[in-house]
Scaffold this active site. Structure first.
Site, PDB file in Angstrom:
ATOM      1  N   ARG A 237     -48.870  23.983 -19.367  1.00 30.52           N
ATOM      2  CA  ARG A 237     -48.940  25.421 -19.630  1.00 30.52           C
ATOM      3  C   ARG A 237     -47.552  26.052 -19.623  1.00 30.52           C
ATOM      4  O   ARG A 237     -47.444  27.265 -19.812  1.00 30.52           O
ATOM      5  CB  ARG A 237     -49.782  26.092 -18.551  1.00 30.52           C
TER       6      ARG A 237
ATOM      7  N   ARG B  29     -68.487  35.693 -19.553  1.00 30.27           N
ATOM      8  CA  ARG B  29     -68.630  34.298 -19.124  1.00 30.27           C
ATOM      9  C   ARG B  29     -69.153  34.202 -17.684  1.00 30.27           C
ATOM     10  O   ARG B  29     -68.688  34.905 -16.803  1.00 30.27           O
ATOM     11  CB  ARG B  29     -67.261  33.622 -19.239  1.00 30.27           C
TER      12      ARG B  29
ATOM     13  N   ARG C 180     -66.531  34.108 -12.589  1.00 23.20           N
ATOM     14  CA  ARG C 180     -65.327  33.587 -11.939  1.00 23.20           C
ATOM     15  C   ARG C 180     -64.466  34.753 -11.491  1.00 23.20           C
ATOM     16  O   ARG C 180     -64.308  35.718 -12.241  1.00 23.20           O
ATOM     17  CB  ARG C 180     -64.544  32.736 -12.959  1.00 23.20           C
TER      18      ARG C 180
ATOM     19  N   ARG D  76     -53.957  37.093 -17.149  1.00 26.26           N
ATOM     20  CA  ARG D  76     -53.954  35.704 -17.618  1.00 26.26           C
ATOM     21  C   ARG D  76     -53.546  35.621 -19.094  1.00 26.26           C
ATOM     22  O   ARG D  76     -52.856  34.687 -19.505  1.00 26.26           O
ATOM     23  CB  ARG D  76     -55.334  35.067 -17.393  1.00 26.26           C
TER      24      ARG D  76
HETATM   25  P1  AMP Z   1     -58.263  27.473 -16.248  1.00 25.66           P
HETATM   26  O1  AMP Z   1     -59.581  27.055 -15.714  1.00 25.66           O
HETATM   27  O2  AMP Z   1     -57.621  26.430 -17.119  1.00 25.66           O
HETATM   28  O3  AMP Z   1     -58.308  28.819 -16.919  1.00 25.66           O
HETATM   29  O4  AMP Z   1     -57.283  27.630 -14.987  1.00 25.66           O
HETATM   30  C1  AMP Z   1     -57.572  28.536 -13.950  1.00 25.66           C
HETATM   31  C2  AMP Z   1     -56.310  28.833 -13.159  1.00 25.66           C
HETATM   32  O5  AMP Z   1     -55.810  27.614 -12.566  1.00 25.66           O
HETATM   33  C3  AMP Z   1     -55.149  29.374 -13.966  1.00 25.66           C
HETATM   34  O6  AMP Z   1     -55.241  30.770 -14.192  1.00 25.66           O
HETATM   35  C4  AMP Z   1     -53.970  28.996 -13.068  1.00 25.66           C
HETATM   36  O7  AMP Z   1     -53.873  29.846 -11.947  1.00 25.66           O
HETATM   37  C5  AMP Z   1     -54.389  27.617 -12.564  1.00 25.66           C
HETATM   38  N1  AMP Z   1     -53.906  26.560 -13.481  1.00 25.66           N
HETATM   39  C6  AMP Z   1     -54.656  25.733 -14.259  1.00 25.66           C
HETATM   40  N2  AMP Z   1     -53.889  24.901 -14.970  1.00 25.66           N
HETATM   41  C7  AMP Z   1     -52.607  25.207 -14.649  1.00 25.66           C
HETATM   42  C8  AMP Z   1     -51.334  24.708 -15.070  1.00 25.66           C
HETATM   43  N3  AMP Z   1     -51.219  23.733 -15.973  1.00 25.66           N
HETATM   44  N4  AMP Z   1     -50.225  25.271 -14.510  1.00 25.66           N
HETATM   45  C9  AMP Z   1     -50.313  26.238 -13.601  1.00 25.66           C
HETATM   46  N5  AMP Z   1     -51.472  26.772 -13.175  1.00 25.66           N
HETATM   47  C10 AMP Z   1     -52.614  26.259 -13.694  1.00 25.66           C
END
Ligand code: AMP
Length: 199
Positions: free
Chosen positions: A88, A127, A138, A149
């Protein structure tokens, strides 16, 4: 195959990850899911990650990269993987590349799901996920955190699109189509990729 799924929150990465990984016979590795499992399990990693996640921020690169390296070293990921939500940041992408190079591997392709912001906000606010038999929102899908985000995606993750384009790895897909349509197009791209590899 070693594949990365790229796209903003709400683009449908999780849905596609499950289908594609199943077909390719590789594990779908979602960093968000791993972090959430650690938060629920109240592990040290979960405690470190929680405040960043709740605020809609990225968990720091050192923590995230160490976690992913550990996961990629597990036996099921040796023959390939599909990463959902990682990398990311450019720093994460560089670390991933270095780790794979050390192992004599490289990414095969990066699949980007493109969805406009209005549609993303609409999807994320509606969602829900199943937790202990109940459909709940969530914490980080609440409106203020969603805005954050999306801003974080724009600032820190979007630069990866050009980075991977420069490495001729990027394939883009219209994520506003139905999941089946998106999947059909991804499958066609992966099939071509496989053929190229075999030639
Ligand atoms: P997601 O389910 O992919 O939307 O991830 C939820 C949260 O997990 C994100 O908003 C970040 O806080 C953390 N997160 C997930 N993947 C990463 C990553 N590659 N780098 C940093 N934080 C992450």
């Amino acid at each position: 195959m070693r594949v990365v799924l790229l796209g903003p929150p709400g683009a449908g990465k999780g849905t596609q990850a499950q289908i594609i990984a199943g077909r390719l016979g590789v594990p779908a590795i979602s960093t968000g899911d791993i972090f959430r499992a650690n938060v629920s399990g109240e592990t040290e990693l979960g405690l470190q990650a929680k405040s960043y996640m709740d605020a809609g921020d990225l968990v720091p690169d050192e923590i995230t990269v160490a976690m992913v390296k550990g996961r990629l070293a597990e036996p099921d990921a040796k023959g390939g993987f599909l990463l959902d939500g990682f990398p990311r940041t450019i720093a994460q992408a560089e670390q991933l590349r270095a780790s794979l190079t050390d192992l004599g591997h490289a990414l095969d392709c990066v699949l980007e799901l493109v969805v406009d912001e209005e549609e993303l906000v609409r999807r994320l606010s509606g969602r829900r996920m199943l937790v202990e038999g109940q459909m709940v929102q969530r914490e980080d899908d609440k409106p203020e955190t969603v805005k954050k985000r999306l801003a974080v995606y724009h600032d820190q993750t979007e630069p990866l699109i050009e980075w991977y384009k420069g490495k001729a790895l990027l394939h883009r897909f219209d994520g506003t189509r139905t999941p089946d349509e998106v999947h059909d197009r991804i499958r066609a791209t992966l099939a071509t990729k496989r053929l190229e590899d075999e030639l």
